[in-house]
Design a protein around this motif. Structure first.
Motif, short mmCIF file in Angstrom:
data_model
loop_
_atom_site.label_atom_id
_atom_site.label_comp_id
_atom_site.label_asym_id
_atom_site.label_seq_id
_atom_site.Cartn_x
_atom_site.Cartn_y
_atom_site.Cartn_z
N THR A 109 0.66 -1.05 0.13
CA THR A 109 0.07 -0.03 -0.11
C THR A 109 0.81 1.49 -0.12
OG1 THR A 109 -1.99 -1.01 0.98
CG2 THR A 109 -1.68 1.28 1.48
N ASN A 110 2.19 1.28 0.60
CA ASN A 110 2.96 2.51 0.48
C ASN A 110 3.15 2.88 -0.79
OD1 ASN A 110 4.46 0.12 0.75
ND2 ASN A 110 6.18 1.60 1.10
N TYR A 111 3.44 1.87 -1.60
CA TYR A 111 3.92 2.37 -3.00
C TYR A 111 2.62 2.39 -3.87
CZ TYR A 111 8.60 0.67 -2.04
OH TYR A 111 9.99 0.68 -1.33
N ALA A 112 1.54 1.97 -3.57
CA ALA A 112 0.37 2.05 -4.06
C ALA A 112 -0.19 3.66 -3.93
CB ALA A 112 -0.79 0.99 -3.48
N LEU A 113 -0.39 3.97 -2.77
CA LEU A 113 -0.67 5.24 -2.65
C LEU A 113 0.34 6.28 -3.37
CD1 LEU A 113 -1.46 5.00 1.41
CD2 LEU A 113 -3.07 5.41 -0.52
N GLU A 114 1.57 5.99 -3.09
CA GLU A 114 2.74 6.82 -3.99
C GLU A 114 2.32 7.00 -5.31
OE1 GLU A 114 7.45 7.43 -4.11
OE2 GLU A 114 6.55 5.68 -3.14
N ALA A 115 1.82 5.81 -6.05
CA ALA A 115 1.30 6.00 -7.32
C ALA A 115 -0.15 6.36 -7.62
CB ALA A 115 1.63 4.59 -7.77
N GLY A 116 -0.91 6.87 -6.55
CA GLY A 116 -2.21 7.54 -6.97
C GLY A 116 -3.18 6.24 -6.66
N LEU A 117 -2.84 5.30 -6.14
CA LEU A 117 -3.96 3.98 -6.19
C LEU A 117 -4.11 3.87 -4.56
CD1 LEU A 117 -1.89 1.59 -8.17
CD2 LEU A 117 -4.01 2.89 -8.92
N ASN A 118 -5.74 3.80 -4.31
CA ASN A 118 -6.00 3.77 -3.10
C ASN A 118 -6.50 2.45 -2.87
OD1 ASN A 118 -8.12 3.56 -0.62
ND2 ASN A 118 -7.59 5.77 -0.73
N PRO A 119 -6.17 1.57 -1.89
CA PRO A 119 -6.54 0.15 -1.74
C PRO A 119 -8.22 -0.20 -1.64
CG PRO A 119 -5.44 0.73 0.11
CD PRO A 119 -5.30 1.80 -0.83
#
Length: 258
Positions: free
Chosen positions: A190-200
């Protein structure tokens, strides 16, 4: 009398300066860095100055901590730390839980795992702990089955049933969001997802269950675990102000683990 008062004031100032302590804490970019900035504010009121250093991968922060370049780090869950200690011989221990990042499955090509075609490719982290975590997410969704005797330490070779003949590509965790153009789906921390603009919570096609044993931790060298500054750091992190910040800033994508 005035000289006495002045001397006392100088002594008090000197004592206060001596009491102030600076530590270096390693984090990964994104939520961990943002949260530590808030922790830094709280810690400053307790006489602890935190210098935050960001690392773009999961390996260097533990090496830097073990080598004495950091005083603490805050970026990993307990199974990953345990694996690093076992594999690399680091003398590190966790001293507190901090936050949890539910791992998500993302795709630009399908809207559910059921839509995956036979032979579809899924990218997962290439480190053993997070790669195993990703496979367990997929197993929990019924896409595959894995060897239960292996526990958390599993890899693609431990997949025992794979009805859709899913192909797994193992990549550095930070590169997984970029792989979405090239694979059918990716299981992303999730830390890398959020950095890429993706919210779980809103963008994933599947998400890790709440009972997964992956709450993140604050780690220090074993020799420092009882140091006064460690207690101050933990109290500053596990603080109501920090909890309120996490809840407001991440809206459920990151949850507190204490």
């Amino acid at each position: 009398m005035k000289k006495f008062i002045l001397a006392a004031a100088i002594a008090a100032f000197a004592a206060g300066s001596a009491a102030a302590e600076t530590i270096k804490v390693g984090v990964t970019p994104g939520p961990h860095a943002q949260i530590m900035e808030k922790v830094k504010e709280v810690a400053a009121t307790k006489g602890l100055d935190i210098e935050i250093l960001e690392f773009s991968d999961y390996v260097v922060p533990n090496q830097a901590l073990n080598d004495g370049e950091l005083n603490a780090n805050s970026f990993q869950h307990q199974p990953y730390l345990d694996n690093q200690v076992a594999d690399r011989g680091f003398d590190l221990v966790s001293v507190a839980k901090n936050v949890n990042f539910p791992m998500g499955v993302y795709s630009k090509k399908v809207k559910s795992l059921d839509e995956l075609e036979n032979g579809a490719t899924i990218s997962i982290p290439n480190d053993p702990t997070n790669g195993g975590r990703a496979l367990l997410v997929l197993a929990d969704q019924g896409l595959i089955k894995v060897d239960p005797e292996k526990g958390l330490k599993i890899g693609p070779a431990d997949v025992t049933e794979n009805p859709k003949n899913i192909q797994f590509v193992e990549l550095d965790a930070a590169q997984l969001p970029r792989s979405l153009d090239d694979v059918a789906a990716a299981v992303i921390n999730t830390n890398y997802a959020l950095e890429a603009g993706l919210n779980p919570k809103t963008d994933s096609i599947a998400i890790e269950g709440e009972k997964a044993p992956y709450v993140n931790v604050i780690a220090v060298r074993s020799a420092d675990k009882d140091a006064p500054w460690v207690k101050t750091l933990v109290e500053s992190y596990q603080n109501d102000e920090v909890k309120a910040f996490v809840n407001e800033e991440f809206k459920g994508a990151v949850v507190t683990g204490w």
